[in-house]
Design a protein around this motif. Structure first.
Motif, PDB file in Angstrom:
ATOM      1  N   VAL A 101      22.089 -28.673  85.127  1.00 56.38           N
ATOM      2  CA  VAL A 101      20.968 -29.558  84.789  1.00 56.38           C
ATOM      3  C   VAL A 101      21.530 -30.634  83.877  1.00 56.38           C
ATOM      4  CG1 VAL A 101      18.692 -29.737  83.742  1.00 56.38           C
ATOM      5  CG2 VAL A 101      19.334 -27.651  84.970  1.00 56.38           C
ATOM      6  N   ALA A 102      21.597 -31.871  84.387  1.00 53.72           N
ATOM      7  CA  ALA A 102      22.196 -32.983  83.641  1.00 53.72           C
ATOM      8  C   ALA A 102      21.099 -33.948  83.211  1.00 53.72           C
ATOM      9  CB  ALA A 102      23.236 -33.701  84.488  1.00 53.72           C
ATOM     10  N   MET A 103      20.910 -34.069  81.914  1.00 54.50           N
ATOM     11  CA  MET A 103      19.819 -34.887  81.394  1.00 54.50           C
ATOM     12  C   MET A 103      20.167 -36.376  81.320  1.00 54.50           C
ATOM     13  SD  MET A 103      17.548 -32.572  80.957  1.00 54.50           S
ATOM     14  CE  MET A 103      16.239 -33.129  79.867  1.00 54.50           C
ATOM     15  N   ASN A 104      21.447 -36.737  81.485  1.00 57.69           N
ATOM     16  CA  ASN A 104      21.855 -38.136  81.440  1.00 57.69           C
ATOM     17  C   ASN A 104      23.238 -38.287  82.066  1.00 57.69           C
ATOM     18  OD1 ASN A 104      23.721 -37.264  79.502  1.00 57.69           O
ATOM     19  ND2 ASN A 104      22.434 -37.866  77.780  1.00 57.69           N
ATOM     20  N   PRO A 105      23.724 -39.519  82.232  1.00 55.01           N
ATOM     21  CA  PRO A 105      25.043 -39.724  82.853  1.00 55.01           C
ATOM     22  C   PRO A 105      26.177 -39.061  82.090  1.00 55.01           C
ATOM     23  CG  PRO A 105      23.794 -41.766  82.884  1.00 55.01           C
ATOM     24  CD  PRO A 105      23.011 -40.802  82.037  1.00 55.01           C
TER      25      PRO A 105
ATOM     26  N   ILE B  87      22.918 -29.592  91.555  1.00 54.04           N
ATOM     27  CA  ILE B  87      22.849 -30.471  90.390  1.00 54.04           C
ATOM     28  C   ILE B  87      21.441 -31.041  90.307  1.00 54.04           C
ATOM     29  CG2 ILE B  87      23.794 -32.488  89.219  1.00 54.04           C
ATOM     30  CD1 ILE B  87      26.327 -32.173  90.894  1.00 54.04           C
ATOM     31  N   ILE B  88      20.793 -30.809  89.186  1.00 58.76           N
ATOM     32  CA  ILE B  88      19.485 -31.407  88.916  1.00 58.76           C
ATOM     33  C   ILE B  88      19.703 -32.507  87.881  1.00 58.76           C
ATOM     34  CG2 ILE B  88      17.154 -30.985  88.040  1.00 58.76           C
ATOM     35  CD1 ILE B  88      17.512 -28.056  88.920  1.00 58.76           C
ATOM     36  N   VAL B  89      19.428 -33.732  88.250  1.00 60.56           N
ATOM     37  CA  VAL B  89      19.706 -34.864  87.361  1.00 60.56           C
ATOM     38  C   VAL B  89      18.415 -35.567  86.981  1.00 60.56           C
ATOM     39  CG1 VAL B  89      22.060 -35.293  88.127  1.00 60.56           C
ATOM     40  CG2 VAL B  89      20.176 -36.334  89.362  1.00 60.56           C
ATOM     41  N   ASN B  90      18.359 -35.992  85.736  1.00 60.48           N
ATOM     42  CA  ASN B  90      17.234 -36.778  85.247  1.00 60.48           C
ATOM     43  C   ASN B  90      17.495 -38.239  85.599  1.00 60.48           C
ATOM     44  OD1 ASN B  90      15.067 -37.895  83.918  1.00 60.48           O
ATOM     45  ND2 ASN B  90      15.882 -37.532  81.860  1.00 60.48           N
TER      46      ASN B  90
END
Length: 633
Positions: free
Chosen positions: A97-101, A117-120
């Motif tokens: 879970v990636a909240m930013n680059p 991959i879960i990306v914001n």
């Protein structure tokens, strides 16, 4: 690999596919202000309550507040949970879970192909991507084609879910970690009641904030349930067979160590005193013990490391179970007072939560490089027993063992944990009271020596014939007045002595006292007794070593394993064990410190396998290294 099968839901119908897995590794990553540690901790707590076995690896940025959106500011929390017994937080995440680059770039190298991959997507602005060196969006340039990518506008969805609350946009955005937690809780069928109760308790004085976070959490759950992008959810069954009967809770190493110290003080019927100075990653012990005044715990946050241990040694002189906590740089500052404790022969626990060094080094990363400092980092001949826990939950038992040695033998004792154990967590069976050791001590009550003239006097250095411990006399006890200080004492009387023969005798006696400490014989795990290779570890390497050995055995290899808790003195049968095997490998997170000690002590050929990258061993990499050794002629 995880085993997957499709199962129906409780109604017998599948609106969405449900796959059953035997294990999963999830990593939450974002800015240090994004709440990734809280998110991971809540997911872990619900997983523990569900009954899975688990192991965690929090990974903090070293900077107190790195610039937002930068690589040095990325904070992550990795959780490995399974329906069977596991020992490590996992080599590589199945889900990121990636909240930013920055979170994506810092962690993408650890993911195997095919990972989710879960990306914001809200944070993937041109400016944010340029800040971490992305010339083009990784969500659009094909660089993530080997992964299952779920683009989710977490920030926008969170703000939309909280429209009815009287919050600014910035305040609403802070709940996006709860939205992500709700989504992952749906995705892996985690319980939700505990998290909602936690939020109500955490924000009990701010009920609107509690309600907003719960709303975001539920919105994340509902998003997973309704969106077409998540067509699959997963089940990981409880690991009932992995646990003996009892009451369990999730516990971190520092928390287990704190509870172990409290239990030791109660079993010894002594007040617990902690003299400490805050230092990463040991500060949590100070924080936790300060909450337990009801158990007779007294905590003193000193102005520096030297004052902290000085106060603790004074408390030991006064009859307390005395503790000081620190990390490697603090041990260096405390070394003179540790030597004083050796000379005074008073019980004192020195808890060293090791971190990357030297100097300030890597304050939020793990290492095992303080072993030689604990063994020899003092002037003169100043032997100190050394005890090392092997898992987060084992920190409880190690604290009790260190206290046993300190109280029985009247000596300072090193307890060597590290950042991996301190911040990591696992299920812990709460022991029954009758399972705890009896640590009761007897203080000196009156004269213990008769002079040639027939006078009864108190000799502060008259020793127990079995332990060589001197009597522990509480200050102010009539008739037990005696001299203390760092200058050499005369045997028996405790008077200052510069006599060469007496100094030689006292040095050798203090060494003999440590050498004679009663420690259990080392147990070797060698199922059929035919192994030629022994893997010997200490401390937090237990999990990766055991996982690697299991992999080799499943592949038909014969490998023996043993793990040291007592590093000074060594177990009495260690020398015999080392000579029993053709090859001995010692994996450790330093440049071979235990291997050096074993070669010097037992004159055996010990091979060191080491790393000092601030991270624990990965089981597969360690298995590969051991496989190469096994393949040698």
């Amino acid at each position: 690999m995880s085993v997957e099968t499709i199962v129906p839901d409780a109604t017998g119908e599948c609106d969405k596919e449900v796959r059953r897995l035997d294990r999963v590794v999830i990593r939450f990553a974002g800015d240090s202000g994004d709440g990734m540690q809280l998110t991971g901790d809540r997911f872990t707590s619900e997983t523990a309550s569900f009954g899975n076995d688990l192991s965690t690896l929090p990974n903090f940025p070293a900077e107190i507040r790195a610039p937002a959106g930068t690589l040095p500011g990325v904070s992550s929390f990795q959780l490995h949970f399974a329906d069977h017994d596991i020992l490590t937080p996992g080599d590589a995440p199945n889900v990121l879970v990636a909240m930013n680059p920055a979170a994506l770039k810092a962690n993408i190298g650890d993911l195997p192909r095919g990972a989710e991959i879960i990306v914001n997507t809200d944070e993937f602005t041109r400016r944010a991507m340029a800040k971490v060196g992305y010339d083009a969006s990784p969500l659009e340039d094909g660089s993530l084609d080997g992964y299952h990518v779920h683009p989710v506008p977490l920030t926008t969805l969170t703000v939309e879910a909280l429209r009815e609350f009287d919050l600014t946009r910035k305040e609403a955005e802070r709940s996006k970690n709860m939205f992500a937690l709700g989504l992952l809780s749906w995705m892996y069928h985690r319980p939700t009641e505990g998290t909602e109760a936690f939020l109500r308790s955490k924000f009990v004085k701010k009920p609107d904030i509690a309600a907003a976070n719960i709303a975001a959490f539920r919105a994340g759950w509902n998003f997973g349930e309704t969106t077409e992008d998540f067509a699959v959810s997963y089940e990981v069954a409880p690991a009932a067979a992995a646990f003996p009967p009892g009451t369990y809770r999730n516990i971190s190493g520092n928390l287990a160590l704190s509870y172990g110290l409290i239990a030791a003080s109660r079993q010894a019927d002594l007040p617990l005193f902690l003299g400490s100075y805050p230092i990463t990653p040991a500060s949590d012990i100070l924080h936790e013990l300060s909450r337990h005044k009801n158990f007779g715990v007294r905590t003193f946050q000193a102005e520096d490391e030297i004052a902290g241990i000085g106060a603790a040694l004074g408390a030991a002189f006064g009859g307390s179970l005395a503790v000081t906590t620190t990390s490697g740089p603090g041990v260096a500052l405390k070394s003179e007072t540790i030597g004083l404790a050796v000379s005074l022969e008073l019980p004192l626990l020195i808890v060293d939560i090791q971190r990357g060094g030297p100097s300030t080094g890597l304050p939020t990363k793990t290492e095992q490089a303080d072993l030689l400092q604990a063994m020899y980092g003092r002037n003169g001949e100043a032997p100190v027993p050394v005890v090392a826990p092997r898992t987060p939950a084992d920190c409880f038992d190690a604290a009790l063992e260190a206290a046993r040695i300190a109280l029985a033998y009247r000596t300072p004792v090193f307890l060597l944990s590290d950042g991996y154990l301190a911040n990591g967590s696992e299920p812990w069976r709460i022991p029954e009271l009758e399972e705890l050791p009896d640590l009761a001590v007897q203080f000196a009550q009156g004269p213990n020596h008769t002079t040639a003239e027939g006078t009864q006097v108190f000799w502060p250095y008259k020793r127990d014939p079995h332990t060589l411990a001197r009597p522990w006399a509480i200050p102010g006890t009539p008739g037990l007045e005696h001299r203390i200080g760092g200058i050499e004492k005369q045997d028996g009387t405790g008077n200052i002595s510069y006599d060469p023969a007496n100094h030689d005798f006292m040095v050798r006696t203090r060494q003999a006292k440590v050498d004679g400490i009663d420690v259990p014989r080392l147990q070797v795990d060698d199922p059929d007794g035919a192994a030629r290779l022994l893997v010997l570890g200490w401390g937090s390497t237990y999990g990766p070593i055991t996982a690697a050995v299991r992999r080799l055995r499943r592949a038909g290899q014969q490998v023996a394993q043993a793990h040291l808790r007592h590093l000074n003195p060594f177990p009495p049968n260690l020398g015999e064990i080392l000579t029993r095997y053709e090859r001995v490998v010692v994996p450790e997170m330093n440049l071979g410190q235990l291997a050096l000690l074993l070669r010097a002590r037992y004159l055996v050929d010990v091979r060191s396998h080491h790393q000092v990258n601030g991270m624990p061993f990965k089981a597969e990499q360690l298995a590969d290294a051991l496989r190469e050794i096994l393949d040698e002629n």
